[in-house]
Design a protein around this motif. Sequence first.
Motif, mmCIF file in Angstrom:
data_model
loop_
_atom_site.group_PDB
_atom_site.id
_atom_site.type_symbol
_atom_site.label_atom_id
_atom_site.label_comp_id
_atom_site.label_asym_id
_atom_site.label_seq_id
_atom_site.Cartn_x
_atom_site.Cartn_y
_atom_site.Cartn_z
ATOM 1 N N GLN A 178 0.822 -1.208 0.000
ATOM 2 C CA GLN A 178 0.000 0.000 0.000
ATOM 3 C C GLN A 178 0.858 1.260 0.000
ATOM 4 O O GLN A 178 1.987 1.259 0.481
ATOM 5 C CB GLN A 178 -0.935 0.007 1.214
ATOM 6 C CG GLN A 178 -1.807 -1.217 1.329
ATOM 7 C CD GLN A 178 -2.585 -1.509 0.064
ATOM 8 O OE1 GLN A 178 -3.198 -0.605 -0.523
ATOM 9 N NE2 GLN A 178 -2.571 -2.766 -0.364
ATOM 10 N N GLU A 179 0.269 2.327 -0.533
ATOM 11 C CA GLU A 179 0.846 3.659 -0.453
ATOM 12 C C GLU A 179 -0.173 4.582 0.204
ATOM 13 O O GLU A 179 -1.375 4.299 0.185
ATOM 14 C CB GLU A 179 1.220 4.187 -1.845
ATOM 15 C CG GLU A 179 2.289 3.358 -2.553
ATOM 16 C CD GLU A 179 2.711 3.972 -3.875
ATOM 17 O OE1 GLU A 179 2.251 5.104 -4.186
ATOM 18 O OE2 GLU A 179 3.486 3.326 -4.592
ATOM 19 N N SER A 191 -2.815 5.533 -2.138
ATOM 20 C CA SER A 191 -3.838 4.522 -2.426
ATOM 21 C C SER A 191 -4.892 4.483 -1.328
ATOM 22 O O SER A 191 -6.067 4.195 -1.589
ATOM 23 C CB SER A 191 -3.184 3.136 -2.614
ATOM 24 O OG SER A 191 -2.676 2.630 -1.395
ATOM 25 N N ASP A 235 5.790 -0.215 3.436
ATOM 26 C CA ASP A 235 6.687 -0.021 2.303
ATOM 27 C C ASP A 235 7.383 1.338 2.398
ATOM 28 O O ASP A 235 6.858 2.279 3.002
ATOM 29 C CB ASP A 235 5.881 -0.111 1.000
ATOM 30 C CG ASP A 235 6.746 0.007 -0.228
ATOM 31 O OD1 ASP A 235 7.504 -0.932 -0.508
ATOM 32 O OD2 ASP A 235 6.666 1.061 -0.911
ATOM 33 N N ALA A 249 7.755 3.555 0.094
ATOM 34 C CA ALA A 249 6.952 4.597 -0.549
ATOM 35 C C ALA A 249 5.851 5.073 0.394
ATOM 36 O O ALA A 249 5.573 6.277 0.478
ATOM 37 C CB ALA A 249 6.352 4.077 -1.853
ATOM 38 N N PHE A 250 5.221 4.139 1.101
ATOM 39 C CA PHE A 250 4.198 4.524 2.078
ATOM 40 C C PHE A 250 4.823 5.412 3.139
ATOM 41 O O PHE A 250 4.273 6.461 3.478
ATOM 42 C CB PHE A 250 3.587 3.284 2.730
ATOM 43 C CG PHE A 250 2.520 3.601 3.748
ATOM 44 C CD1 PHE A 250 1.178 3.574 3.387
ATOM 45 C CD2 PHE A 250 2.837 3.949 5.058
ATOM 46 C CE1 PHE A 250 0.190 3.882 4.317
ATOM 47 C CE2 PHE A 250 1.855 4.258 5.990
ATOM 48 C CZ PHE A 250 0.527 4.220 5.609
ATOM 49 N N GLN A 282 5.610 8.984 1.873
ATOM 50 C CA GLN A 282 4.418 9.796 1.667
ATOM 51 C C GLN A 282 3.732 10.120 2.993
ATOM 52 O O GLN A 282 3.321 11.254 3.236
ATOM 53 C CB GLN A 282 3.426 9.043 0.765
ATOM 54 C CG GLN A 282 3.905 8.784 -0.637
ATOM 55 C CD GLN A 282 2.974 7.823 -1.378
ATOM 56 O OE1 GLN A 282 1.908 7.440 -0.890
ATOM 57 N NE2 GLN A 282 3.389 7.414 -2.573
#
Length: 223
Positions: A79-80, A83, A168, A170-171, A174
Amino acid sequence: MTPTNWPCPNVGGLVQEYALTFDAARNHRLLIVPALFDEGNRLRRLTVEVMRRLDARGIDSFLPDLPGCNESLQPLERQEAASWLSAMTSAARHFGATHVLGIRGGCLFTPAGLPTWHYAPVKAAAIMRQMLRARLLSAREAGREENRDALAKAALAQGIELAGYRLDAAFYRQFELMAPDAAATVVAQDCIGGAGLWLRAEPDEDSAQADALAALMANGIAA
Protein backbone atom coordinates in the motif's frame (compact mmCIF):
# COMPACT_ATOMS: atom_id res chain seq x y z
CA MET A 1 -25.45 -3.50 11.41
CA THR A 2 -24.57 -5.22 8.15
CA PRO A 3 -21.14 -6.32 6.92
CA THR A 4 -20.78 -5.72 3.20
CA ASN A 5 -18.19 -5.59 0.42
CA TRP A 6 -17.45 -2.57 -1.72
CA PRO A 7 -15.34 -2.11 -4.89
CA CYS A 8 -12.05 -0.44 -4.01
CA PRO A 9 -9.33 0.80 -6.38
CA ASN A 10 -5.99 -0.65 -5.35
CA VAL A 11 -2.58 -1.63 -6.66
CA GLY A 12 -3.20 -3.76 -9.76
CA GLY A 13 -6.88 -2.92 -10.18
CA LEU A 14 -10.27 -3.04 -8.49
CA VAL A 15 -10.61 -5.27 -5.40
CA GLN A 16 -13.39 -6.03 -2.95
CA GLU A 17 -12.98 -4.57 0.53
CA TYR A 18 -15.06 -5.01 3.69
CA ALA A 19 -17.18 -2.43 5.50
CA LEU A 20 -19.53 -2.34 8.47
CA THR A 21 -22.69 -0.45 7.57
CA PHE A 22 -25.93 0.84 9.02
CA ASP A 23 -27.76 1.54 5.78
CA ALA A 24 -31.48 2.24 5.58
CA ALA A 25 -31.17 4.48 2.50
CA ARG A 26 -31.69 7.61 4.57
CA ASN A 27 -30.78 11.13 3.50
CA HIS A 28 -27.89 11.62 5.94
CA ARG A 29 -25.03 9.20 5.23
CA LEU A 30 -21.78 9.38 7.21
CA LEU A 31 -18.52 7.82 6.03
CA ILE A 32 -16.17 7.07 8.93
CA VAL A 33 -12.45 6.77 8.23
CA PRO A 34 -11.09 4.63 11.09
CA ALA A 35 -8.11 5.23 13.32
CA LEU A 36 -4.88 3.61 12.11
CA PHE A 37 -2.80 0.64 13.22
CA ASP A 38 -3.07 -0.25 16.93
CA GLU A 39 -5.18 2.82 17.65
CA GLY A 40 -7.72 1.42 15.22
CA ASN A 41 -7.97 -1.72 17.35
CA ARG A 42 -8.37 0.29 20.55
CA LEU A 43 -11.05 2.54 19.08
CA ARG A 44 -13.01 -0.04 17.06
CA ARG A 45 -15.62 -0.64 19.75
CA LEU A 46 -16.16 3.08 20.32
CA THR A 47 -16.54 3.62 16.59
CA VAL A 48 -19.17 0.90 16.19
CA GLU A 49 -21.07 2.13 19.27
CA VAL A 50 -21.18 5.63 17.77
CA MET A 51 -22.60 4.10 14.58
CA ARG A 52 -25.32 2.32 16.57
CA ARG A 53 -26.34 5.58 18.21
CA LEU A 54 -26.38 7.43 14.88
CA ASP A 55 -28.58 4.70 13.44
CA ALA A 56 -31.05 5.29 16.28
CA ARG A 57 -31.04 8.99 15.34
CA GLY A 58 -31.86 8.28 11.69
CA ILE A 59 -28.35 8.60 10.23
CA ASP A 60 -26.77 5.91 8.04
CA SER A 61 -23.07 5.24 8.58
CA PHE A 62 -20.30 3.31 6.85
CA LEU A 63 -16.98 2.07 8.24
CA PRO A 64 -14.78 0.75 5.41
CA ASP A 65 -11.52 -1.10 5.88
CA LEU A 66 -8.39 0.54 4.57
CA PRO A 67 -6.64 -1.80 2.12
CA GLY A 68 -4.22 -4.03 4.00
CA CYS A 69 -5.97 -3.53 7.36
CA ASN A 70 -8.53 -5.45 9.42
CA GLU A 71 -10.42 -7.88 7.13
CA SER A 72 -8.68 -6.73 3.94
CA LEU A 73 -7.01 -9.43 1.87
CA GLN A 74 -4.60 -6.94 0.32
CA PRO A 75 -0.96 -6.95 1.52
CA LEU A 76 -0.24 -3.94 3.71
CA GLU A 77 3.34 -3.77 2.45
CA ARG A 78 2.05 -3.01 -1.07
CA GLN A 79 0.00 0.00 0.00
CA GLU A 80 0.85 3.66 -0.45
CA ALA A 81 -0.60 6.60 1.39
CA ALA A 82 -2.03 7.84 -1.90
CA SER A 83 -3.84 4.52 -2.43
CA TRP A 84 -5.50 4.83 1.00
CA LEU A 85 -6.80 8.29 0.15
CA SER A 86 -8.04 7.01 -3.20
CA ALA A 87 -9.77 4.12 -1.42
CA MET A 88 -11.63 6.41 1.00
CA THR A 89 -12.63 8.74 -1.84
CA SER A 90 -14.01 5.74 -3.70
CA ALA A 91 -15.84 4.52 -0.58
CA ALA A 92 -17.49 7.92 -0.17
CA ARG A 93 -18.76 7.73 -3.74
CA HIS A 94 -19.88 4.11 -3.50
CA PHE A 95 -21.88 4.59 -0.31
CA GLY A 96 -23.22 7.98 -1.34
CA ALA A 97 -21.75 9.70 1.71
CA THR A 98 -23.09 13.14 2.55
CA HIS A 99 -20.71 13.74 5.49
CA VAL A 100 -17.37 12.39 6.72
CA LEU A 101 -15.86 11.68 10.13
CA GLY A 102 -12.15 10.92 10.50
CA ILE A 103 -10.88 9.36 13.72
CA ARG A 104 -7.31 10.05 14.89
CA GLY A 105 -4.96 8.99 12.06
CA GLY A 106 -7.95 8.38 9.83
CA CYS A 107 -8.28 12.15 9.64
CA LEU A 108 -5.32 12.07 7.25
CA PHE A 109 -7.43 10.18 4.69
CA THR A 110 -10.82 11.91 4.74
CA PRO A 111 -11.93 12.58 1.15
CA ALA A 112 -12.37 16.15 -0.03
CA GLY A 113 -15.59 17.86 -1.00
CA LEU A 114 -17.90 16.85 1.87
CA PRO A 115 -18.66 18.37 5.29
CA THR A 116 -15.97 16.82 7.46
CA TRP A 117 -15.29 16.34 11.17
CA HIS A 118 -11.99 15.21 12.66
CA TYR A 119 -12.07 13.51 16.05
CA ALA A 120 -8.77 14.03 17.92
CA PRO A 121 -6.75 14.45 14.70
CA VAL A 122 -3.05 13.63 14.73
CA LYS A 123 -0.21 14.29 12.31
CA ALA A 124 1.41 11.35 10.56
CA ALA A 125 4.82 12.29 11.97
CA ALA A 126 3.46 11.87 15.51
CA ILE A 127 2.10 8.42 14.65
CA MET A 128 5.46 7.37 13.23
CA ARG A 129 7.32 8.67 16.29
CA GLN A 130 5.06 6.66 18.57
CA MET A 131 5.48 3.48 16.53
CA LEU A 132 9.26 3.93 16.32
CA ARG A 133 9.38 4.49 20.08
CA ALA A 134 7.44 1.25 20.64
CA ARG A 135 9.89 -0.65 18.42
CA LEU A 136 12.89 0.76 20.28
CA LEU A 137 11.40 -0.24 23.63
CA SER A 138 10.60 -3.73 22.37
CA ALA A 139 14.13 -4.16 21.04
CA ARG A 140 15.62 -2.98 24.33
CA GLU A 141 13.49 -5.45 26.28
CA ALA A 142 14.74 -8.21 23.97
CA GLY A 143 18.36 -7.21 24.57
CA ARG A 144 18.88 -5.51 21.20
CA GLU A 145 20.00 -1.95 20.66
CA GLU A 146 18.43 -0.02 17.80
CA ASN A 147 18.81 3.63 16.86
CA ARG A 148 15.88 5.87 15.99
CA ASP A 149 17.71 7.81 13.26
CA ALA A 150 19.03 4.62 11.67
CA LEU A 151 15.56 3.06 11.69
CA ALA A 152 14.02 6.15 10.09
CA LYS A 153 16.72 6.21 7.41
CA ALA A 154 16.20 2.52 6.66
CA ALA A 155 12.44 3.03 6.51
CA LEU A 156 12.83 5.71 3.86
CA ALA A 157 15.06 3.46 1.78
CA GLN A 158 13.56 -0.01 2.15
CA GLY A 159 10.48 0.14 4.35
CA ILE A 160 10.12 -1.01 7.94
CA GLU A 161 8.09 -3.20 10.28
CA LEU A 162 6.56 -1.35 13.21
CA ALA A 163 4.30 -2.93 15.84
CA GLY A 164 3.70 -5.85 13.50
CA TYR A 165 2.79 -3.64 10.53
CA ARG A 166 5.04 -3.95 7.48
CA LEU A 167 5.20 -0.55 5.75
CA ASP A 168 6.69 -0.02 2.30
CA ALA A 169 9.29 2.70 1.80
CA ALA A 170 6.95 4.60 -0.55
CA PHE A 171 4.20 4.52 2.08
CA TYR A 172 6.59 5.76 4.78
CA ARG A 173 7.91 8.60 2.60
CA GLN A 174 4.42 9.80 1.67
CA PHE A 175 2.84 9.21 5.05
CA GLU A 176 5.28 10.95 7.37
CA LEU A 177 4.66 14.31 5.66
CA MET A 178 0.86 14.18 5.97
CA ALA A 179 -1.22 16.41 8.24
CA PRO A 180 -5.00 16.65 8.71
CA ASP A 181 -6.94 19.11 6.57
CA ALA A 182 -7.18 22.36 8.51
CA ALA A 183 -10.60 23.05 6.97
CA ALA A 184 -12.26 20.17 8.82
CA THR A 185 -14.25 20.77 12.01
CA VAL A 186 -12.13 19.46 14.89
CA VAL A 187 -13.73 17.47 17.70
CA ALA A 188 -11.26 17.65 20.58
CA GLN A 189 -11.20 14.99 23.26
CA ASP A 190 -12.38 17.45 25.91
CA CYS A 191 -15.61 17.83 23.90
CA ILE A 192 -16.22 14.10 24.45
CA GLY A 193 -15.09 13.81 28.07
CA GLY A 194 -12.58 11.53 29.73
CA ALA A 195 -9.25 10.36 28.39
CA GLY A 196 -8.90 9.09 24.82
CA LEU A 197 -9.42 5.34 24.55
CA TRP A 198 -6.38 5.07 22.26
CA LEU A 199 -4.24 5.73 25.36
CA ARG A 200 -5.37 2.51 27.05
CA ALA A 201 -3.22 -0.61 26.84
CA GLU A 202 -6.05 -2.78 25.50
CA PRO A 203 -9.17 -2.18 23.38
CA ASP A 204 -11.95 -0.82 25.56
CA GLU A 205 -15.26 1.03 25.42
CA ASP A 206 -16.89 4.00 27.12
CA SER A 207 -20.62 4.45 26.66
CA ALA A 208 -20.50 8.08 27.82
CA GLN A 209 -17.90 8.95 25.19
CA ALA A 210 -19.90 7.11 22.51
CA ASP A 211 -23.04 9.03 23.55
CA ALA A 212 -21.21 12.36 23.43
CA LEU A 213 -19.54 11.81 20.06
CA ALA A 214 -22.73 10.49 18.45
CA ALA A 215 -24.75 13.43 19.78
CA LEU A 216 -22.18 15.91 18.52
CA MET A 217 -22.14 14.30 15.07
CA ALA A 218 -25.92 14.04 14.84
CA ASN A 219 -26.35 17.69 15.77
CA GLY A 220 -23.67 18.76 13.32
CA ILE A 221 -25.12 16.73 10.46
CA ALA A 222 -28.64 18.01 11.09
CA ALA A 223 -27.53 21.65 11.29
